[in-house]
Design an enzyme around this catalytic site. Sequence first.
Site, short mmCIF file in Angstrom:
data_model
loop_
_atom_site.label_atom_id
_atom_site.label_comp_id
_atom_site.label_asym_id
_atom_site.label_seq_id
_atom_site.Cartn_x
_atom_site.Cartn_y
_atom_site.Cartn_z
N CYS A 159 0.80 -1.23 0.00
CA CYS A 159 0.00 0.00 0.00
C CYS A 159 0.84 1.27 0.00
O CYS A 159 0.28 2.38 -0.06
CB CYS A 159 -0.96 -0.01 1.20
SG CYS A 159 -2.02 -1.46 1.21
N HIS A 299 -3.00 7.76 6.43
CA HIS A 299 -3.21 6.44 5.82
C HIS A 299 -4.62 5.97 6.16
O HIS A 299 -5.33 5.49 5.29
CB HIS A 299 -2.15 5.46 6.31
CG HIS A 299 -2.16 4.16 5.59
ND1 HIS A 299 -2.05 4.07 4.22
CD2 HIS A 299 -2.29 2.88 6.03
CE1 HIS A 299 -2.10 2.79 3.85
NE2 HIS A 299 -2.25 2.06 4.93
N GLU A 310 -1.53 4.68 13.91
CA GLU A 310 -1.18 5.90 13.20
C GLU A 310 -1.42 7.12 14.08
O GLU A 310 -0.63 8.07 14.09
CB GLU A 310 -1.96 6.03 11.90
CG GLU A 310 -1.51 7.23 11.06
CD GLU A 310 -2.11 7.28 9.67
OE1 GLU A 310 -1.62 8.08 8.85
OE2 GLU A 310 -3.06 6.53 9.40
N LYS A 331 -9.86 7.91 2.37
CA LYS A 331 -10.30 6.54 2.11
C LYS A 331 -11.74 6.32 2.55
O LYS A 331 -12.39 5.38 2.09
CB LYS A 331 -9.38 5.55 2.83
CG LYS A 331 -7.99 5.43 2.25
CD LYS A 331 -7.17 4.38 3.00
CE LYS A 331 -5.76 4.27 2.46
NZ LYS A 331 -4.93 5.46 2.77
N HIS A 336 -9.90 1.82 -0.05
CA HIS A 336 -8.44 1.68 -0.03
C HIS A 336 -7.97 1.10 -1.35
O HIS A 336 -8.21 -0.07 -1.66
CB HIS A 336 -8.04 0.76 1.13
CG HIS A 336 -6.57 0.71 1.40
ND1 HIS A 336 -5.63 1.33 0.60
CD2 HIS A 336 -5.86 0.09 2.39
CE1 HIS A 336 -4.42 1.11 1.09
NE2 HIS A 336 -4.54 0.36 2.17
N PHE A 395 1.81 -3.56 4.03
CA PHE A 395 2.18 -4.86 4.53
C PHE A 395 3.68 -5.07 4.34
O PHE A 395 4.29 -4.59 3.38
CB PHE A 395 1.43 -5.96 3.76
CG PHE A 395 -0.01 -6.13 4.21
CD1 PHE A 395 -0.56 -5.39 5.23
CD2 PHE A 395 -0.80 -7.09 3.59
CE1 PHE A 395 -1.88 -5.56 5.62
CE2 PHE A 395 -2.12 -7.28 3.97
CZ PHE A 395 -2.66 -6.52 4.99
#
Length: 413
Positions: A159, A299, A310, A331, A336, A395
């Site tokens: 991502c 994010h 976050e 998002k 996403h 990831f």
Amino acid sequence: MVVTGIGLVTPLGIGVDRNWESLCKGRSGIRKIDRFKVSDLASQIAGLVPDFDPEQFMDKKEVRRNDPFVHFGMAASELAVADAGPFIRNGNAGRVGVVFGTGFGGLQTCEQAYHVLEKKGPGRMSPFYVPMIIPNLAPGQIAIRFGAKGPNLCFSTACSASTHSLGHAYRLIHHGEADAVIAGGAEAAVTRLGISAFAAMRALSRRNDDPEAACRPFERDRDGFVMGEGAGALILEEQGHAVKRGARIHGEIIGYGQNGDAHHITAPSPDGEGAAECMRAALRDARIEPAAVEYMNAHGTGTTFNDLVETRAVKNVFGAHAGNMFVSSTKSMTGHLLGAVGAIEAIFTLLALQHGILPPTINYENPDPECDLDYVPNQAREAPIRIAMSNSFGFGGTNGSIVFKKYTEEPDD
């Protein structure tokens, strides 16, 4: 380093104007999936690009020979190049690069080819299968289309892929290896396989009966992210190169940070150390203090743990100033878009700087006491911001942060 062209293909629509209008009005692009069977899937919703016809951007033969992630990337790049004007001229093609990111590459093609192989045998496999699935065919096809003969690279860092693509393009120009770069990301992983795989991880929202309200970043009742598809493309140029040709400038990139958590294959470190150090690296590169950042496009995926981490990381980096910053997750409206999302959110951040309007975090109804920043809940807000940051965390613990500045022709004091 300046941005002179932007192009968007997202669940909010095609083109910058349509996206910006939807963002400012807090509209969601998430809906029930109608392309394949979902009745047996735990998650049945996604951010789907509406009214997209790839033949508006590629000829019919090329459409057949490329995966949808390339269709999206080409469309966004066409829009960005048109927005930028003639930055590729005779004699400078070797100084123009392409750097694009994707998380999955040609997932739809993989899925379809497997069924062909099993049902019809190897003799029916397409000779275009390999170039349709490999991730670097997005920048490869874009370079062919526009004659860009400079550095040609692909990032597939989950991502963070398109944030890393922008950051690397920024550095290519900064180090004198290119005058301009077409940079961004594309993703087309909303397939039966893609949805099933993330649902098996229990990462996706299961609010199937209310798609538009499903993505709820930082909100107490969030239950996972919503997958999306599309692409974002930006034209990055050395400032003197852009000014000399009379380009319209959307904004500046002034800092970039990247690092890794070295903690877990999917989960961030609980204290947010990796994300925090990534943001600090971007601030150091920009040569600014934390208090200079007024807005952050987070994010903010809508998963319980990632939003909490976050938030902790932002507080760690910005201290007391974190309470004065505006932090929103777009998002909540797009879903996403995995490897494409960094480029798309970079454009959203530039638009916020240009217009002095902060996109909201929609579906924010019940505050989470542990996520207690100003997430610009539910309604866009006017604010004459000058410096902003955009975060992407992926990831494998791979992180990227970029700092943007509102462009003015007047020199800084």
